[in-house]
Design a protein around this motif. Structure first.
Motif, PDB file in Angstrom:
ATOM      1  N   THR A  12      64.313  70.197  31.755  1.00  0.00           N
ATOM      2  CA  THR A  12      65.369  70.954  32.431  1.00  0.00           C
ATOM      3  C   THR A  12      64.893  71.572  33.742  1.00  0.00           C
ATOM      4  O   THR A  12      65.628  72.320  34.384  1.00  0.00           O
ATOM      5  N   HIS A  13      63.665  71.284  34.120  1.00  0.00           N
ATOM      6  CA  HIS A  13      63.078  71.741  35.378  1.00  0.00           C
ATOM      7  C   HIS A  13      62.941  73.265  35.450  1.00  0.00           C
ATOM      8  O   HIS A  13      62.956  73.868  36.519  1.00  0.00           O
ATOM      9  N   LEU A  14      62.787  73.898  34.279  1.00  0.00           N
ATOM     10  CA  LEU A  14      62.430  75.313  34.256  1.00  0.00           C
ATOM     11  C   LEU A  14      60.935  75.489  34.482  1.00  0.00           C
ATOM     12  O   LEU A  14      60.481  76.579  34.829  1.00  0.00           O
ATOM     13  N   GLU A  15      60.174  74.429  34.254  1.00  0.00           N
ATOM     14  CA  GLU A  15      58.755  74.382  34.576  1.00  0.00           C
ATOM     15  C   GLU A  15      58.488  73.142  35.412  1.00  0.00           C
ATOM     16  O   GLU A  15      59.133  72.104  35.229  1.00  0.00           O
ATOM     17  N   GLN A  16      57.548  73.254  36.334  1.00  0.00           N
ATOM     18  CA  GLN A  16      57.165  72.109  37.156  1.00  0.00           C
ATOM     19  C   GLN A  16      55.999  71.384  36.486  1.00  0.00           C
ATOM     20  O   GLN A  16      54.997  72.011  36.139  1.00  0.00           O
ATOM     21  N   PRO A  17      56.090  70.079  36.264  1.00  0.00           N
ATOM     22  CA  PRO A  17      54.994  69.370  35.589  1.00  0.00           C
ATOM     23  C   PRO A  17      53.732  69.295  36.443  1.00  0.00           C
ATOM     24  O   PRO A  17      53.806  69.299  37.674  1.00  0.00           O
ATOM     25  N   THR A  18      52.597  69.237  35.770  1.00  0.00           N
ATOM     26  CA  THR A  18      51.324  69.039  36.463  1.00  0.00           C
ATOM     27  C   THR A  18      51.253  67.629  37.023  1.00  0.00           C
ATOM     28  O   THR A  18      50.774  67.408  38.138  1.00  0.00           O
ATOM     29  N   SER A  19      51.724  66.669  36.237  1.00  0.00           N
ATOM     30  CA  SER A  19      51.802  65.275  36.693  1.00  0.00           C
ATOM     31  C   SER A  19      52.785  64.527  35.803  1.00  0.00           C
ATOM     32  O   SER A  19      53.282  65.064  34.813  1.00  0.00           O
ATOM     33  N   GLY A  20      53.060  63.294  36.162  1.00  0.00           N
ATOM     34  CA  GLY A  20      54.006  62.492  35.410  1.00  0.00           C
ATOM     35  C   GLY A  20      55.374  62.461  36.080  1.00  0.00           C
ATOM     36  O   GLY A  20      55.605  63.130  37.091  1.00  0.00           O
ATOM     37  N   THR A  21      56.282  61.692  35.521  1.00  0.00           N
ATOM     38  CA  THR A  21      57.621  61.538  36.094  1.00  0.00           C
ATOM     39  C   THR A  21      58.692  61.776  35.038  1.00  0.00           C
ATOM     40  O   THR A  21      58.505  61.470  33.857  1.00  0.00           O
TER      41      THR A  21
ATOM     42  N   LEU B 107      67.435  59.396  30.487  1.00  0.00           N
ATOM     43  CA  LEU B 107      66.161  60.034  30.825  1.00  0.00           C
ATOM     44  C   LEU B 107      65.010  59.099  30.502  1.00  0.00           C
ATOM     45  O   LEU B 107      64.963  58.508  29.417  1.00  0.00           O
ATOM     46  N   GLU B 108      64.101  58.962  31.441  1.00  0.00           N
ATOM     47  CA  GLU B 108      62.885  58.189  31.242  1.00  0.00           C
ATOM     48  C   GLU B 108      61.700  59.081  31.596  1.00  0.00           C
ATOM     49  O   GLU B 108      61.471  59.382  32.760  1.00  0.00           O
ATOM     50  N   VAL B 109      60.982  59.507  30.587  1.00  0.00           N
ATOM     51  CA  VAL B 109      59.825  60.381  30.773  1.00  0.00           C
ATOM     52  C   VAL B 109      58.565  59.535  30.642  1.00  0.00           C
ATOM     53  O   VAL B 109      58.383  58.826  29.647  1.00  0.00           O
ATOM     54  N   ARG B 110      57.694  59.630  31.644  1.00  0.00           N
ATOM     55  CA  ARG B 110      56.474  58.823  31.640  1.00  0.00           C
ATOM     56  C   ARG B 110      55.254  59.679  31.976  1.00  0.00           C
ATOM     57  O   ARG B 110      55.223  60.377  32.991  1.00  0.00           O
ATOM     58  N   ASP B 111      54.270  59.630  31.069  1.00  0.00           N
ATOM     59  CA  ASP B 111      52.954  60.269  31.282  1.00  0.00           C
ATOM     60  C   ASP B 111      53.096  61.733  31.709  1.00  0.00           C
ATOM     61  O   ASP B 111      52.404  62.194  32.616  1.00  0.00           O
ATOM     62  N   LEU B 112      53.976  62.454  31.049  1.00  0.00           N
ATOM     63  CA  LEU B 112      54.266  63.841  31.420  1.00  0.00           C
ATOM     64  C   LEU B 112      53.124  64.764  31.000  1.00  0.00           C
ATOM     65  O   LEU B 112      52.686  64.744  29.841  1.00  0.00           O
ATOM     66  N   VAL B 113      52.680  65.572  31.942  1.00  0.00           N
ATOM     67  CA  VAL B 113      51.546  66.488  31.716  1.00  0.00           C
ATOM     68  C   VAL B 113      51.921  67.878  32.214  1.00  0.00           C
ATOM     69  O   VAL B 113      52.481  68.024  33.303  1.00  0.00           O
ATOM     70  N   LYS B 114      51.595  68.889  31.423  1.00  0.00           N
ATOM     71  CA  LYS B 114      51.722  70.278  31.855  1.00  0.00           C
ATOM     72  C   LYS B 114      50.522  71.075  31.359  1.00  0.00           C
ATOM     73  O   LYS B 114      50.341  71.277  30.163  1.00  0.00           O
ATOM     74  N   HIS B 115      49.667  71.481  32.320  1.00  0.00           N
ATOM     75  CA  HIS B 115      48.499  72.303  32.021  1.00  0.00           C
ATOM     76  C   HIS B 115      48.707  73.682  32.629  1.00  0.00           C
ATOM     77  O   HIS B 115      49.023  73.801  33.816  1.00  0.00           O
ATOM     78  N   PHE B 116      48.514  74.716  31.819  1.00  0.00           N
ATOM     79  CA  PHE B 116      48.604  76.091  32.309  1.00  0.00           C
ATOM     80  C   PHE B 116      47.187  76.598  32.587  1.00  0.00           C
ATOM     81  O   PHE B 116      46.339  76.587  31.680  1.00  0.00           O
TER      82      PHE B 116
ATOM     83  N   ALA C 184      49.195  72.132  27.289  1.00  0.00           N
ATOM     84  CA  ALA C 184      50.391  72.262  26.449  1.00  0.00           C
ATOM     85  C   ALA C 184      51.057  70.915  26.203  1.00  0.00           C
ATOM     86  O   ALA C 184      51.484  70.610  25.079  1.00  0.00           O
ATOM     87  N   VAL C 185      51.200  70.119  27.237  1.00  0.00           N
ATOM     88  CA  VAL C 185      51.725  68.752  27.146  1.00  0.00           C
ATOM     89  C   VAL C 185      50.737  67.869  27.897  1.00  0.00           C
ATOM     90  O   VAL C 185      50.415  68.148  29.048  1.00  0.00           O
ATOM     91  N   ASP C 186      50.282  66.803  27.252  1.00  0.00           N
ATOM     92  CA  ASP C 186      49.154  66.072  27.826  1.00  0.00           C
ATOM     93  C   ASP C 186      49.365  64.563  27.814  1.00  0.00           C
ATOM     94  O   ASP C 186      48.621  63.814  27.185  1.00  0.00           O
TER      95      ASP C 186
ATOM     96  N   VAL D 181      63.287  59.871  16.184  1.00  0.00           N
ATOM     97  CA  VAL D 181      62.477  61.072  16.005  1.00  0.00           C
ATOM     98  C   VAL D 181      61.101  60.832  16.617  1.00  0.00           C
ATOM     99  O   VAL D 181      60.492  59.781  16.424  1.00  0.00           O
ATOM    100  N   ALA D 182      60.635  61.837  17.403  1.00  0.00           N
ATOM    101  CA  ALA D 182      59.281  61.817  17.948  1.00  0.00           C
ATOM    102  C   ALA D 182      58.508  62.961  17.314  1.00  0.00           C
ATOM    103  O   ALA D 182      58.977  64.105  17.295  1.00  0.00           O
ATOM    104  N   VAL D 183      57.333  62.666  16.790  1.00  0.00           N
ATOM    105  CA  VAL D 183      56.492  63.673  16.138  1.00  0.00           C
ATOM    106  C   VAL D 183      55.374  64.062  17.097  1.00  0.00           C
ATOM    107  O   VAL D 183      54.634  63.200  17.585  1.00  0.00           O
ATOM    108  N   MET D 184      55.256  65.364  17.385  1.00  0.00           N
ATOM    109  CA  MET D 184      54.251  65.855  18.331  1.00  0.00           C
ATOM    110  C   MET D 184      53.135  66.603  17.610  1.00  0.00           C
ATOM    111  O   MET D 184      53.368  67.298  16.615  1.00  0.00           O
ATOM    112  N   TYR D 185      51.926  66.464  18.151  1.00  0.00           N
ATOM    113  CA  TYR D 185      50.779  67.220  17.663  1.00  0.00           C
ATOM    114  C   TYR D 185      49.867  67.536  18.836  1.00  0.00           C
ATOM    115  O   TYR D 185      49.380  66.636  19.507  1.00  0.00           O
ATOM    116  N   LEU D 186      49.682  68.803  19.098  1.00  0.00           N
ATOM    117  CA  LEU D 186      48.743  69.287  20.112  1.00  0.00           C
ATOM    118  C   LEU D 186      48.961  68.609  21.474  1.00  0.00           C
ATOM    119  O   LEU D 186      48.039  68.092  22.097  1.00  0.00           O
ATOM    120  N   GLY D 187      50.237  68.602  21.919  1.00  0.00           N
ATOM    121  CA  GLY D 187      50.560  68.100  23.252  1.00  0.00           C
ATOM    122  C   GLY D 187      50.754  66.614  23.360  1.00  0.00           C
ATOM    123  O   GLY D 187      51.002  66.099  24.456  1.00  0.00           O
TER     124      GLY D 187
END
Length: 360
Positions: free
Chosen positions: A78-87, A20-29, A46-48, A242-248
């Motif tokens: 898992t494609h349960l949500e469609q991203p706003t942008s990113g790959t 998996l290669e996730v790049r610049d993934l964004v999800k705005h509700f 949510a993810v920015d 380990v990746a540490v997340m804070y506010l998206g």
């Protein structure tokens, strides 16, 4: 700073295939207003803009406090949500652009284990129907005449009696239900399993059993895990990186040793200082970092560094300039195999002594 969003320089076994290669993934509700004529007045970020890699046979732990976007990342992968942008690329193919049969084929290889073992299982279905349901969606995996045997094999693999195949979920304990969920995730022989806080609803002794089971299954089936949790001790036990997340945002990423023994981001240091230590002598020696203020709203995050409103190091630069997730300037001259040489999204990153429980 030398940008390194994926943290690949810190991955154990460098050179392994990146599944998996996730790049610049964004999800705005969207936030809307009105009844008859609804209009968007804002968005929950949510993810920015996060980036990371997951390698073959690796476990990537994702940690952070509630509301930081961990579960949203799981749903996007898992494609349960469609991203706003990113790959999101699986073996080089962008799954965000797939649909129909092509998407169905990818979903077979990326399965999910859910957080709540009680609500994630249909109470009206038997265990055999629950674990065998993936075969109805992907009939090519197991012919109808072979499904009962396959389901019983899966139950045996996760440590349940194959004779339980005709029982219902209410007849099992929480740990047993989570084993059923894991068996369902394994049914299609996926390469990637996204585990969204799979042990948070279980007793401590049962948590250890489920985590040990997941480690055994990883070795047996060659699985790659995205393991999401807020319990730092469990994440350290099972994770390679380990990746540490804070506010998206991902604020720090590295190997288990780099994050737990050599944290350089203030938020990571604060999280680690809150982990209980069973040794009274060690507990008395360490410094507890108490963060002031509340977590900002993801609908209106702070400018620049999102952690600056609670950070003791914050300066004007933190408000004006968003720090890149990169090897900090003061560590850029260190060797790549030195523990401080890992990406951290802080203008003033520095090591700080932290005492946490050792790996069990």
């Amino acid at each position: 700073m030398r940008a390194d969003h994926s943290g690949r320089a810190q991955a154990p076994g460098e050179g392994r295939e990146a599944l998996l290669e996730v790049r610049d993934l964004v999800k705005h509700f969207p936030l809307t207003q009105g009844v008859l004529f609804r209009r968007q007045i804002g968005a929950v970020k949510a993810v920015d803009g996060i980036s990371f890699d997951l390698h073959k046979g690796e476990t990537l732990g994702i940690v952070g406090e509630s509301g930081c976007g961990k579960s949203t990342v799981a749903k996007l992968v898992t494609h349960l949500e469609q991203p706003t942008s990113g790959t999101i690329r699986y073996k080089g193919e962008d799954v965000t652009r797939l649909s129909g049969r092509a998407l169905k084929a990818v979903r077979r290889n990326i399965q999910m284990v859910f957080q709540d073992p009680y609500t994630s299982l249909n109470p009206r279905m038997t265990v055999g129907d629950i674990v065998g349901e993936p075969f109805d969606i992907h009939p090519e995996v197991a012919p109808k005449g072979d499904r009962r045997r396959r389901v019983q094999e899966l139950l045996d693999v996760v440590g349940l009696n194959p004779e339980y195949i005709n029982r219902y979920p209410h007849q099992f304990s929480g740990g047993q239900r989570q084993r059923i969920g894991i068996a369902r995730g394994l049914a299609l022989r996926p390469e990637v399993i996204v585990a969204d806080e799979p042990v948070s609803a279980l007793d401590v002794s049962v948590q250890a059993q489920v985590v040990n089971l997941m480690e055994r299954l990883q070795d047996e089936f060659g699985l790659s895990y995205m393991f999401i949790a807020h319990d730092l001790s469990i994440v350290r036990h099972i994770s390679d990186r380990v990746a540490v997340m804070y506010l998206g945002k991902i604020v720090e990423i590295g190997t288990e040793t780099e994050i737990y023994d050599h944290p350089t981001h203030p938020y990571t240091q604060a999280l680690l200082s809150a982990v209980p230590v069973p040794d009274p002598e060690s507990e008395g020696k360490r410094e507890r970092i108490v963060l002031e203020g509340d977590v900002p709203s993801p609908a209106n995050p702070p400018s620049g560094c999102r952690f600056r409103t609670r950070c003791w190091k914050a300066q004007q630069r933190c408000a004006d300039e968003e720090p890149a997730l990169a090897v900090p300037e003061n560590f850029a001259a260190t060797l790549p195999d030195e523990p401080v040489h890992h990406p951290s999204a802080c203008h003033f990153a520095a090591e700080r002594a932290t005492v946490i429980p050792p790996v069990g």
